[in-house]
Design an enzyme around this catalytic site. Structure first.
Site, PDB file in Angstrom:
ATOM      1  N   GLY A  24       6.560  55.396 -29.766  1.00  0.00           N
ATOM      2  CA  GLY A  24       7.219  54.521 -30.734  1.00  0.00           C
ATOM      3  C   GLY A  24       8.312  55.245 -31.493  1.00  0.00           C
ATOM      4  N   THR A  56       8.568  55.834 -34.686  1.00  0.00           N
ATOM      5  CA  THR A  56       8.167  56.725 -35.781  1.00  0.00           C
ATOM      6  C   THR A  56       7.650  58.051 -35.214  1.00  0.00           C
ATOM      7  OG1 THR A  56       7.467  54.710 -36.926  1.00  0.00           O
ATOM      8  CG2 THR A  56       6.880  56.801 -37.955  1.00  0.00           C
ATOM      9  N   LYS A  65      -1.944  47.830 -32.545  1.00  0.00           N
ATOM     10  CA  LYS A  65      -0.969  48.654 -31.839  1.00  0.00           C
ATOM     11  C   LYS A  65      -0.544  47.933 -30.565  1.00  0.00           C
ATOM     12  CE  LYS A  65      -1.447  53.000 -31.165  1.00  0.00           C
ATOM     13  NZ  LYS A  65       0.005  53.073 -31.328  1.00  0.00           N
ATOM     14  N   GLY A  66       0.540  48.433 -29.970  1.00  0.00           N
ATOM     15  CA  GLY A  66       0.981  47.855 -28.704  1.00  0.00           C
ATOM     16  C   GLY A  66       2.340  47.192 -28.770  1.00  0.00           C
ATOM     17  N   GLY A  73       4.989  48.579 -28.663  1.00  0.00           N
ATOM     18  CA  GLY A  73       5.827  49.250 -27.665  1.00  0.00           C
ATOM     19  C   GLY A  73       5.235  49.174 -26.270  1.00  0.00           C
ATOM     20  N   GLU A  86      -2.392  54.596 -24.970  1.00  0.00           N
ATOM     21  CA  GLU A  86      -2.622  55.045 -26.351  1.00  0.00           C
ATOM     22  C   GLU A  86      -4.113  55.003 -26.696  1.00  0.00           C
ATOM     23  OE1 GLU A  86       1.581  53.733 -28.462  1.00  0.00           O
ATOM     24  OE2 GLU A  86      -0.022  52.263 -28.335  1.00  0.00           O
TER      25      GLU A  86
HETATM   26  C1  5RP Z   1       3.412  51.315 -28.991  1.00  0.00           C
HETATM   27  C2  5RP Z   1       2.809  51.295 -30.333  1.00  0.00           C
HETATM   28  C3  5RP Z   1       3.629  51.876 -31.438  1.00  0.00           C
HETATM   29  O1  5RP Z   1       3.016  53.018 -31.896  1.00  0.00           O
HETATM   30  C4  5RP Z   1       3.782  50.856 -32.513  1.00  0.00           C
HETATM   31  O2  5RP Z   1       4.410  49.714 -31.949  1.00  0.00           O
HETATM   32  C5  5RP Z   1       4.606  51.362 -33.694  1.00  0.00           C
HETATM   33  O3  5RP Z   1       5.888  51.655 -33.255  1.00  0.00           O
HETATM   34  P1  5RP Z   1       7.075  51.995 -34.264  1.00  0.00           P
HETATM   35  O4  5RP Z   1       6.750  53.305 -34.887  1.00  0.00           O
HETATM   36  O5  5RP Z   1       8.288  52.023 -33.366  1.00  0.00           O
HETATM   37  O6  5RP Z   1       7.158  50.872 -35.272  1.00  0.00           O
HETATM   38  O7  5RP Z   1       1.711  50.881 -30.562  1.00  0.00           O
HETATM   39  O8  5RP Z   1       2.616  50.636 -28.071  1.00  0.00           O
END
Ligand code: 5RP
Length: 233
Positions: free
Chosen positions: A30, A32, A98-99, A101, A107
């Protein structure tokens, strides 16, 4: 107005304080946690930090290689010391969605193999009740229409296959993502996870229950580390 990208960067870097030399580290996916991966690579190059990593997606694998983190397969090692990952939502009990991305399956496998899980997030991710963010569910391409209908009946909400342009998003595992628009309704995420996993076409659901030990949270007033009192850290 706070620069969200800067908040993500601060949280991502701050979380590296949990990583010490000799550790086996799960590398999340992701926008972050990418800052965590880059910072870990920098510390390896500049400060002699010695770690090995297990990536949770092909995108993270590519980034980790670019920044010089040695990667191993879960099959080569006996568990991980820690995983650092992002989240789409977390509630007061440290339960996560989560998910966003599309990397939730890898994960969750990596989180399950880790002795601790640290989430990096900006403060928009903190919620009272999970569910405003559509719940990502990885489903088999085979009969995905039937799986979507079953999910919609179970959760009593609209469920859509996630699209990218003209076609469905295909995960690193060759599956699809169904997004369930539950609304602020997931008051019992443990039961919801169990119920969703009973549907045959579901590969995995993006509810990460009783896994998160700390959240490194960046807000306009700075970065704060919130430790789960019932966690392992
Ligand atoms: C990917 C995830 C990511 O960790 C979640 O979507 C957070 O992403 P971001 O830091 O870009 O907001 O679960 O599958």
């Amino acid at each position: 107005m706070a620069d969200v990208e800067e908040l993500k960067r601060k949280a991502g870097i701050e979380a590296c304080k949990f990583v010490k030399s000799g550790m086996k580290v799960g590398l999340g996916t992701g926008s972050t946690v990418k800052h965590t991966v880059v910072e870990l690579g920098r510390r390896m190059a500049d400060e002699g930090l010695e770690i090995v990593g297990v990536p949770t997606s092909l995108a993270t694998e590519k980034l980790a290689k670019e920044v010089g983190i040695k990667l191993v397969e879960l099959s080569e090692i006996d568990g991980l010391d820690i995983v650092i990952d992002g989240a789409d939502e977390y509630d007061p009990n440290f339960q996560l969605i989560k998910g966003g991305g599309a990397a939730l399956l890898r994960e969750k496998i990596v989180a399950q193999e880790s002795s601790a899980m640290v989430v990096v997030a900006d403060d928009r991710k903190r919620v009272e009740t999970l569910g405003a963010f559509p719940l990502p569910i990885e489903v088999t391409p085979f009969s995905h229409e039937a799986t979507v209908r079953a999910l919609s009946r179970l959760l009593d909400c609209r469920v859509n296959i996630r699209m990218a342009g003209d076609g469905p998003v295909i995960t690193d595992n060759g599956n699809m993502i169904a997004d369930a628009h539950t609304g602020l309704k997931i008051v019992d995420p443990v039961s919801a996870e169990a119920d969703i996993l009973l549907i045959a076409g579901v590969v995995q659901v993006g509810l990460f229950n009783n896994m998160c030990d700390a959240v490194v949270l960046a807000g306009t007033n700075g970065v704060e580390t919130v430790i789960n009192p019932n966690g392992r850290l």
